[in-house]
Design a protein around this motif. Sequence first.
Motif, PDB file in Angstrom:
ATOM      1  N   TRP A  85       0.810  -1.218   0.000  1.00 59.81           N
ATOM      2  CA  TRP A  85       0.000   0.000   0.000  1.00 59.81           C
ATOM      3  C   TRP A  85       0.842   1.267   0.000  1.00 59.81           C
ATOM      4  O   TRP A  85       0.645   2.146  -0.842  1.00 59.81           O
ATOM      5  CB  TRP A  85      -0.913   0.026   1.229  1.00 59.81           C
ATOM      6  N   ASP A  86       1.744   1.409   0.986  1.00 58.39           N
ATOM      7  CA  ASP A  86       2.523   2.647   1.099  1.00 58.39           C
ATOM      8  C   ASP A  86       3.365   2.909  -0.145  1.00 58.39           C
ATOM      9  O   ASP A  86       3.500   4.043  -0.586  1.00 58.39           O
ATOM     10  CB  ASP A  86       3.445   2.615   2.326  1.00 58.39           C
ATOM     11  N   VAL A  87       3.925   1.866  -0.707  1.00 54.91           N
ATOM     12  CA  VAL A  87       4.792   2.018  -1.878  1.00 54.91           C
ATOM     13  C   VAL A  87       3.962   2.404  -3.100  1.00 54.91           C
ATOM     14  O   VAL A  87       4.340   3.297  -3.859  1.00 54.91           O
ATOM     15  CB  VAL A  87       5.599   0.727  -2.143  1.00 54.91           C
ATOM     16  N   ASP A  97       1.122   3.935  -3.083  1.00 54.79           N
ATOM     17  CA  ASP A  97       0.665   5.315  -2.877  1.00 54.79           C
ATOM     18  C   ASP A  97       1.720   6.337  -3.286  1.00 54.79           C
ATOM     19  O   ASP A  97       1.403   7.390  -3.823  1.00 54.79           O
ATOM     20  CB  ASP A  97       0.270   5.550  -1.412  1.00 54.79           C
ATOM     21  N   ILE A  98       2.975   6.026  -3.056  1.00 51.09           N
ATOM     22  CA  ILE A  98       4.069   6.940  -3.394  1.00 51.09           C
ATOM     23  C   ILE A  98       4.393   6.905  -4.886  1.00 51.09           C
ATOM     24  O   ILE A  98       4.613   7.932  -5.516  1.00 51.09           O
ATOM     25  CB  ILE A  98       5.339   6.594  -2.585  1.00 51.09           C
ATOM     26  N   ALA A  99       4.406   5.714  -5.473  1.00 46.09           N
ATOM     27  CA  ALA A  99       4.957   5.554  -6.821  1.00 46.09           C
ATOM     28  C   ALA A  99       3.944   5.513  -7.959  1.00 46.09           C
ATOM     29  O   ALA A  99       4.303   5.805  -9.101  1.00 46.09           O
ATOM     30  CB  ALA A  99       5.812   4.280  -6.875  1.00 46.09           C
ATOM     31  N   ASP A 100       2.715   5.124  -7.681  1.00 42.60           N
ATOM     32  CA  ASP A 100       1.761   4.938  -8.786  1.00 42.60           C
ATOM     33  C   ASP A 100       1.572   6.237  -9.558  1.00 42.60           C
ATOM     34  O   ASP A 100       1.216   7.271  -9.001  1.00 42.60           O
ATOM     35  CB  ASP A 100       0.421   4.433  -8.266  1.00 42.60           C
ATOM     36  N   ARG A 160      12.932   6.378   9.361  1.00 41.61           N
ATOM     37  CA  ARG A 160      12.529   7.739   9.746  1.00 41.61           C
ATOM     38  C   ARG A 160      11.169   8.095   9.143  1.00 41.61           C
ATOM     39  O   ARG A 160      10.345   8.754   9.764  1.00 41.61           O
ATOM     40  CB  ARG A 160      13.599   8.741   9.306  1.00 41.61           C
ATOM     41  N   ALA A 161      10.934   7.653   7.915  1.00 45.16           N
ATOM     42  CA  ALA A 161       9.668   7.949   7.234  1.00 45.16           C
ATOM     43  C   ALA A 161       8.527   7.055   7.724  1.00 45.16           C
ATOM     44  O   ALA A 161       7.371   7.272   7.353  1.00 45.16           O
ATOM     45  CB  ALA A 161       9.843   7.791   5.723  1.00 45.16           C
ATOM     46  N   GLY A 162       8.859   6.053   8.527  1.00 51.54           N
ATOM     47  CA  GLY A 162       7.832   5.157   9.052  1.00 51.54           C
ATOM     48  C   GLY A 162       7.347   4.129   8.058  1.00 51.54           C
ATOM     49  O   GLY A 162       6.295   3.514   8.254  1.00 51.54           O
ATOM     50  N   LEU A 163       8.093   3.918   6.993  1.00 52.93           N
ATOM     51  CA  LEU A 163       7.697   2.934   5.984  1.00 52.93           C
ATOM     52  C   LEU A 163       8.108   1.525   6.407  1.00 52.93           C
ATOM     53  O   LEU A 163       9.106   1.337   7.094  1.00 52.93           O
ATOM     54  CB  LEU A 163       8.350   3.267   4.645  1.00 52.93           C
ATOM     55  N   PHE A 164       7.347   0.547   5.977  1.00 45.97           N
ATOM     56  CA  PHE A 164       7.656  -0.872   6.122  1.00 45.97           C
ATOM     57  C   PHE A 164       7.678  -1.378   7.561  1.00 45.97           C
ATOM     58  O   PHE A 164       8.229  -2.436   7.840  1.00 45.97           O
ATOM     59  CB  PHE A 164       8.986  -1.224   5.434  1.00 45.97           C
ATOM     60  N   ALA A 165       7.103  -0.654   8.507  1.00 45.47           N
ATOM     61  CA  ALA A 165       7.077  -1.112   9.898  1.00 45.47           C
ATOM     62  C   ALA A 165       6.154  -2.320  10.025  1.00 45.47           C
ATOM     63  O   ALA A 165       4.998  -2.275   9.582  1.00 45.47           O
ATOM     64  CB  ALA A 165       6.631   0.008  10.820  1.00 45.47           C
ATOM     65  N   GLU A 166       6.673  -3.400  10.613  1.00 49.04           N
ATOM     66  CA  GLU A 166       5.866  -4.607  10.793  1.00 49.04           C
ATOM     67  C   GLU A 166       4.557  -4.271  11.485  1.00 49.04           C
ATOM     68  O   GLU A 166       4.530  -3.515  12.447  1.00 49.04           O
ATOM     69  CB  GLU A 166       6.634  -5.634  11.619  1.00 49.04           C
ATOM     70  N   GLY A 167       3.472  -4.813  10.956  1.00 50.08           N
ATOM     71  CA  GLY A 167       2.166  -4.605  11.547  1.00 50.08           C
ATOM     72  C   GLY A 167       1.435  -3.365  11.073  1.00 50.08           C
ATOM     73  O   GLY A 167       0.230  -3.246  11.287  1.00 50.08           O
ATOM     74  N   ALA A 168       2.140  -2.452  10.418  1.00 54.89           N
ATOM     75  CA  ALA A 168       1.486  -1.238   9.932  1.00 54.89           C
ATOM     76  C   ALA A 168       0.621  -1.584   8.711  1.00 54.89           C
ATOM     77  O   ALA A 168       1.014  -2.396   7.878  1.00 54.89           O
ATOM     78  CB  ALA A 168       2.524  -0.181   9.568  1.00 54.89           C
TER      79      ALA A 168
END
Length: 187
Positions: A13-15, A17-20, A69-77
């Motif tokens: 999801w996060d990736v 959202d950033i790249a699409d 630092r950006a909070g990306l890829f945190a387990e469980g997020a």
Amino acid sequence: MANSALLVMDVQWDVVDIADDGSGYLPRLRRAIDGARAASIPVIYVVMRLPAGDSQASARSKVIANVVRAGLFAEGAPGTEIHPEVAPEPGDVVVTKRRASAFSGSDLDLVLRARDIDSLVLAGIATSAVVLSTACRAIDLDLGLTVLADACLDTDPELHRVVTENLFPLWGDVLTVEEWLDAIAPR
């Protein structure tokens, strides 16, 4: 291509959202996934997940420090989940990695050997990160390599173009999703 697998990497999801970029990336990737399944080619999903605050991150790793630092890829997020438009189905393998390459901190090599896979078809986000890092490791492991150029995406279109047009062709085949689907279609 009897011993190939399609790697779908970092389509979380996060990736997304950033790249699409609005170019129809996810439907194109979905076609590749569906085509692989129709041709009995295993689909292996690769996701990046880091422990919260990543105690494994070295201060020397600028990339990982920035990701943490950006909070990306945190387990469980919630943002680390695979995008539902290309979600795994029962029988698909999901491998968790800890760094850029699909091989870094994962059991991907074991999964490939257990299934006698000797050739990879790469797709994912970002071309200049997971796709490039995974391709480098794959050629070092003497794996066959195909990159689906339009099933890869990068936040920097020029970097994507340079890597897919100038570097990847030196290492393996670079095809569009449609070209690959034509090549694997049952005759």
